[in-house]
Design a protein around this motif. Structure first.
Motif, PDB file in Angstrom:
ATOM      1  N   MET A  16       0.845  -1.188   0.000  1.00 25.31           N
ATOM      2  CA  MET A  16       0.000   0.000   0.000  1.00 25.31           C
ATOM      3  C   MET A  16       0.878   1.234   0.000  1.00 25.31           C
ATOM      4  N   GLU A  17       0.470   2.244  -0.756  1.00 25.25           N
ATOM      5  CA  GLU A  17       1.185   3.511  -0.817  1.00 25.25           C
ATOM      6  C   GLU A  17       0.191   4.656  -0.749  1.00 25.25           C
ATOM      7  N   GLY A  18       0.719   5.876  -0.654  1.00 19.51           N
ATOM      8  CA  GLY A  18      -0.142   7.051  -0.610  1.00 19.51           C
ATOM      9  C   GLY A  18      -1.053   7.011   0.601  1.00 19.51           C
ATOM     10  N   ALA A  19      -2.331   7.302   0.365  1.00 18.35           N
ATOM     11  CA  ALA A  19      -3.317   7.331   1.448  1.00 18.35           C
ATOM     12  C   ALA A  19      -4.056   6.007   1.552  1.00 18.35           C
ATOM     13  N   GLY A  20      -3.391   4.917   1.170  1.00 21.09           N
ATOM     14  CA  GLY A  20      -3.986   3.599   1.268  1.00 21.09           C
ATOM     15  C   GLY A  20      -4.340   2.990  -0.071  1.00 21.09           C
ATOM     16  N   VAL A  21      -3.544   3.277  -1.094  1.00 26.09           N
ATOM     17  CA  VAL A  21      -3.766   2.699  -2.420  1.00 26.09           C
ATOM     18  C   VAL A  21      -3.186   1.283  -2.450  1.00 26.09           C
ATOM     19  N   HIS A  22      -4.018   0.311  -2.799  1.00 28.47           N
ATOM     20  CA  HIS A  22      -3.581  -1.077  -2.918  1.00 28.47           C
ATOM     21  C   HIS A  22      -2.953  -1.268  -4.293  1.00 28.47           C
ATOM     22  N   LEU A  23      -1.712  -1.739  -4.309  1.00 25.33           N
ATOM     23  CA  LEU A  23      -1.022  -1.950  -5.573  1.00 25.33           C
ATOM     24  C   LEU A  23      -0.028  -3.092  -5.431  1.00 25.33           C
ATOM     25  N   HIS A  24       0.646  -3.415  -6.542  1.00 25.59           N
ATOM     26  CA  HIS A  24       1.695  -4.439  -6.534  1.00 25.59           C
ATOM     27  C   HIS A  24       3.005  -3.799  -6.981  1.00 25.59           C
ATOM     28  N   ARG A  25       4.071  -4.044  -6.235  1.00 24.92           N
ATOM     29  CA  ARG A  25       5.388  -3.481  -6.554  1.00 24.92           C
ATOM     30  C   ARG A  25       6.201  -4.524  -7.324  1.00 24.92           C
TER      31      ARG A  25
END
Length: 303
Positions: A16-25
């Motif tokens: 999770m990045e930002g204000a709680g954005v679910h993503l894949h690194r």
């Protein structure tokens, strides 16, 4: 001609990045020399707006360039210099953070509630880290797409490929950034400049990325003397493939075909001092950047 061997394959990792954005690194915050000049790539794909709409509120960048490539939905951005913009499906933005910028990026859903895209970070050499910030915004209609006789499609976003030039230019990393789609069962060889670091990132379908020597990585058995490639262990959705040296990449698409990014760039080969969104050459430069953030002198006048 020499086919690039596979150094490593790995799945991108949920975060999770930002204000709680679910993503894949796909990669990042490991050894910065691994894919020099590239530092990090995030893959965001979600059909639930609650998992991404809080976005990436105001945050700083210095010393890097970022490319944002949108496949569906949109991203709206604004920055401390008064710039605003809207990236829709198929659009690309390359931002040179340079000496420093504050900005925010807010994902927006498509008609089905989805949002899908990528952000790649490229390092800047020391001589350009304090250059003026700037943008290159490119609409989808400006990006050339090549369609080969076997149905292979290549969107040339940055760099030169098969006689077409991408619309983004003047990038320090001198990258080639391609969006490649290969139909089911098709085997394709794609040129990659020998002196570049290169990787592929699969995000639809599956494929085997072969090399010319002993089978390695994801390809357990390959085409030898007319035998069929065994595709039991293909690279599938959200898989990073990191290549060694050579001047071409061979891809055998699986039963559903495959779509992937193929990205390469010229290594900068400089020391990296990195913390969060700021990447410099030395720890002293990094400390200075965060000191300037605290005292309000981070944003520099244009020069």
């Amino acid at each position: 001609m020499s086919v690039r061997p596979i150094l490593e394959t790995r799945k991108s990792q949920p975060t999770m990045e930002g204000a709680g954005v679910h993503l894949h690194r796909a990669f990042g915050f490991r050894d910065p020399d691994e894919l020099d000049p590239f530092l990090m790539m995030d893959h965001f794909r979600n059909d639930d707006p609650a998992k991404y709409q809080a976005g990436f509120p105001w945050h700083p960048h210095r010393g890097i360039e970022t490319i944002t490539y949108i496949l569906s939905g949109a991203v709206e951005h604004q920055d401390s210099l008064g710039n605003t913009g809207h990236l829709g499906a198929g659009d690309v933005q390359w931002m040179t953070a340079g000496s420093g910028i504050m900005h925010q990026e807010m994902p927006k859903p498509d008609a089905r509630g989805g949002n899908h895209g990528f952000q790649l970070w490229a390092n800047l050499p020391g001589a350009l880290k304090m250059t003026n910030p700037c943008y290159q915004d490119v609409a989808a209609r400006e990006i050339p797409e090549i369609i080969d006789d076997d149905g292979t499609r290549v969107r040339v976003i940055i760099g030169s490929f098969w006689g077409q030039n991408g619309p983004v230019d003047g990038i320090a990393a001198d990258p080639v950034f391609l969006d490649v789609t290969i139909p089911a069962g098709v085997k394709k060889t794609l040129p990659v400049d020998t002196y570049r670091r290169a990787f592929a990132y699969v995000f639809e379908g599956d494929a085997a990325f072969a090399d010319a020597s002993t089978p390695t990585g994801i390809l357990l058995e390959k085409e030898v003397a007319g035998e069929e490639v065994n595709i039991r262990d293909m690279s599938g959705d959200r898989t990073l493939i990191r290549f060694g040296t050579g001047d071409e990449v061979t891809v055998q698409a699986g039963e559903q075909g495959v779509r992937f990014l193929l990205i390469s760039g010229t290594p900068i080969q400089e020391p990296v001092a990195w913390h969060g969104p700021i990447v410099m050459n030395t720890q002293a430069e990094l400390r200075q950047a965060f000191s300037e953030l605290r005292n309000g002198t981070f944003i520099k006048p244009a020069h």
